[in-house]
Design an enzyme around this catalytic site. Structure first.
Site, short mmCIF file in Angstrom:
data_model
loop_
_atom_site.label_atom_id
_atom_site.label_comp_id
_atom_site.label_asym_id
_atom_site.label_seq_id
_atom_site.Cartn_x
_atom_site.Cartn_y
_atom_site.Cartn_z
N ASN A 10 19.06 106.48 37.62
CA ASN A 10 19.52 105.58 36.57
C ASN A 10 18.37 105.46 35.57
OD1 ASN A 10 20.38 103.50 34.98
ND2 ASN A 10 20.82 102.08 36.67
N ARG A 94 23.58 108.16 36.40
CA ARG A 94 24.36 107.14 35.73
C ARG A 94 24.29 107.43 34.23
NH1 ARG A 94 22.75 101.12 34.02
NH2 ARG A 94 24.80 100.48 33.33
N HIS A 183 29.98 98.83 32.99
CA HIS A 183 29.91 98.41 34.40
C HIS A 183 31.08 99.00 35.20
CE1 HIS A 183 27.75 94.37 33.27
NE2 HIS A 183 26.85 95.28 33.60
N LEU A 212 28.82 89.53 37.52
CA LEU A 212 27.92 88.58 36.86
C LEU A 212 26.48 88.88 37.26
CD1 LEU A 212 30.00 85.34 37.69
CD2 LEU A 212 30.27 86.89 35.73
N GLY A 213 25.84 89.73 36.47
CA GLY A 213 24.41 90.02 36.67
C GLY A 213 23.67 89.49 35.47
N ASN A 214 22.62 90.18 35.06
CA ASN A 214 21.98 89.82 33.81
C ASN A 214 22.94 90.17 32.67
OD1 ASN A 214 19.90 88.61 32.53
ND2 ASN A 214 18.56 90.39 32.59
N GLY A 215 23.51 91.38 32.75
CA GLY A 215 24.69 91.69 31.93
C GLY A 215 25.89 91.21 32.73
N ARG A 244 22.54 88.08 26.15
CA ARG A 244 23.56 88.45 25.14
C ARG A 244 24.57 87.32 24.96
NH1 ARG A 244 25.07 93.64 28.29
NH2 ARG A 244 22.98 94.50 28.50
N GLU A 336 27.11 87.19 43.43
CA GLU A 336 26.90 87.29 44.89
C GLU A 336 26.09 86.13 45.45
OE1 GLU A 336 25.22 91.20 45.75
OE2 GLU A 336 26.64 92.09 44.33
N GLU A 387 26.41 100.13 43.08
CA GLU A 387 26.66 101.18 42.10
C GLU A 387 26.05 102.51 42.52
OE1 GLU A 387 25.47 98.01 39.25
OE2 GLU A 387 26.61 99.21 37.82
P1 ADP Z 1 21.22 93.44 36.37
O1 ADP Z 1 21.55 94.57 37.31
O2 ADP Z 1 22.26 93.18 35.33
O3 ADP Z 1 19.83 93.42 35.84
P2 ADP Z 1 21.59 91.75 38.72
O4 ADP Z 1 22.98 92.04 39.12
O5 ADP Z 1 20.48 92.20 39.59
O6 ADP Z 1 21.30 92.10 37.21
O7 ADP Z 1 21.47 90.14 38.56
C1 ADP Z 1 20.26 89.55 38.19
C2 ADP Z 1 20.50 88.06 38.00
O8 ADP Z 1 21.06 87.51 39.21
C3 ADP Z 1 19.23 87.26 37.79
O9 ADP Z 1 18.89 87.22 36.43
C4 ADP Z 1 19.62 85.88 38.30
O10 ADP Z 1 20.18 85.14 37.23
C5 ADP Z 1 20.72 86.15 39.29
N1 ADP Z 1 20.35 85.85 40.67
C6 ADP Z 1 19.71 86.64 41.56
N2 ADP Z 1 19.53 85.99 42.74
C7 ADP Z 1 20.07 84.77 42.58
C8 ADP Z 1 20.22 83.61 43.44
N3 ADP Z 1 19.77 83.62 44.69
N4 ADP Z 1 20.85 82.54 42.93
C9 ADP Z 1 21.32 82.53 41.67
N5 ADP Z 1 21.21 83.57 40.83
C10 ADP Z 1 20.60 84.67 41.27
#
Ligand code: ADP
Length: 403
Positions: A10, A94, A183, A212-215, A244, A336, A387
């Site tokens: 990636n 990816r 995604h 629901l991640g950073n994106g 964003r 998650e 992924e």
């Molecule tokens: P990406 O792949 O988009 O960078 P991820 O799916 O790894 O992001 O998600 C990262 C985000 O998950 C972090 O910015 C944080 O907001 C959230 N996160 C991670 N662990 C926890 C937790 N234990 N409780 C709440 N939010 C969490």
């Protein structure tokens, strides 16, 4: 000896994430990450998952992607997992934007690479890094099949009614302006795993996936096919994200340019990097935001409320798009892990058959699980995304040597 290993790459603009998997049992042999490529303080983190070795970390200047991949190859070789091994079957990449042409994983040829390059104008932040990663890997192992797995592919089944913006058709077509969605690898994997959790075939269930991640993005999946997703021409549209804005009135851009005197690039940076949760309260990590909410911090509380309001709006909209919903699946870092987000997102939706059981929601686990009470008509689930496994599976299915 049959070749059963797949290296998943990636490649971002200044980073490379990688995993080496053995597809005979889908196990992970090594995972790692090179960050800050091109800076003095580049860092390589490598974790072998076979044998006894723990995580290894090196901080040293890594000039470019070629140097990064060579450093990764050296780490893998030190664990007896070198890229020259006959057990390596393929490299899976990816690729963020596959436009309309790439509806499935594709073995990379010169023509395929040229097409990915043709898509750079619609994915200027992502495709160039993906192309560099592919070229570098090809130079390292020219004989090995390389496969592109596209973030957009799963969404190419969206009907025109969902994929088109209501703007002048000729202008839209000339500049390939339409909703592509991103995604997709995660939405595909999670919607299938959700069906599995319900003990049903993907063809028999309708699922709303909330990645629901950073994106962050939502999708509506009917019988295994995506019919709507929240990201559009770029990953800026839709939900409130870490940095964003998600949806805004497009006239906000004209207003900031005309009245605020901002350049287009400044507005681009504002909406992509300085908005969302970080713009609202200065933090984009949901853990920190929840901590501040619990302390009574007003900015963090408002940011959380705006995040949840948008999420709930999309749940309702996708419920209407699907007509019948069997499950809502939460996934990625926030989905998650953040129980308060899951609880708040479905609160008050009992009339739609949606509810979350407080005790089940509080359980921490890496496993896919249901968090809705027995009586609820719609299942609410937490389904960890993977992924890399999905990319490896798709790559291996295409070029694997089953002998
Ligand atoms: P990406 O792949 O988009 O960078 P991820 O799916 O790894 O992001 O998600 C990262 C985000 O998950 C972090 O910015 C944080 O907001 C959230 N996160 C991670 N662990 C926890 C937790 N234990 N409780 C709440 N939010 C969490």
């Amino acid at each position: 000896m049959s070749a059963t290993r797949v290296l998943v790459l990636n490649s971002g603009s200044s980073s490379v994430k990688y995993q080496l998997l053995d597809m005979s049992d889908s196990s992970r042999l090594a995972v790692g990450l090179v960050e800050r490529i091109g800076e003095e303080t580049s860092r390589l983190k490598h974790t072998p998952l076979t044998g006894g070795g723990g995580e290894r970390e090196r901080e040293e200047p890594i000039a470019d992607h070629e140097a990064a991949l060579k450093a990764v190859a050296a780490e893998l070789a030190a664990d007896g997992l070198g890229l020259d091994s006959p057990e390596l079957a393929a490299i899976g990449h990816r690729v963020v934007h596959g436009g309309l042409k790439f509806t499935a994983p594709t073995v990379i040829t010169d023509d395929v690479l040229a097409e990915i390059e043709r898509l750079v104008p619609v994915a200027p932040l992502h495709n160039p890094a993906n192309i560099t990663g592919i070229r570098t890997a090809q130079a390292l192992r020219p004989d090995l099949p390389q496969v592109a797995v596209f973030d957009t592919a799963f969404h190419t089944t969206m009907p025109e009614a969902a994929a088109r913006y209501a703007i002048d058709v000729a202008t839209a077509d000339e500049h390939r302006v339409r909703r592509y969605g991103f995604h997709g690898t995660s939405h595909a994997y999670v919607s299938r795993e959700t069906a599995k959790l319900l003990g049903k075939a993907p063809a028999d269930v309708n699922v709303i996936v909330l990645h629901l991640g950073n994106g962050a993005s939502a999708s509506a999946v009917r019988g295994g096919r995506c019919v709507e997703t929240s990201m559009g021409l770029t990953p800026l549209e839709g939900l409130v994200m870490g940095t964003r804005s998600g949806d805004v009135d497009p006239a906000v851009v004209f207003h900031l340019a005309r009245v605020g005197g901002m350049s287009i690039d400044e507005v681009d940076t504002l909406l992509n990097k300085k908005s969302g949760l970080v713009g609202l309260c200065g933090d984009n990590d949901m853990r920190e935001i929840r901590r501040r909410v619990d302390e009574g911090d007003e900015a963090a509380s408002l940011a959380f409320d705006i995040y949840i309001h948008r999420l709930k709006k999309y749940i309702g909209a996708y419920y209407a798009v699907l007509g019948r919903v069997d499950a809502i699946a939460f996934t990625a870092g926030v989905g998650e892990n953040a129980a308060p987000v899951r609880e708040a997102a479905v609160a008050g939706l009992e009339e739609l058959g949606l509810a979350v059981d407080g005790e089940l929601n509080a359980v921490r686990s890496d496993e896919a699980r249901l968090i809705s009470p027995e009586y609820a008509r719609v299942a609410v689930a937490v389904v960890p995304t993977d992924e890399e496994l999905e990319i490896a599976q798709q790559t291996y299915a295409l070029v694997g040597n089953p002998s």
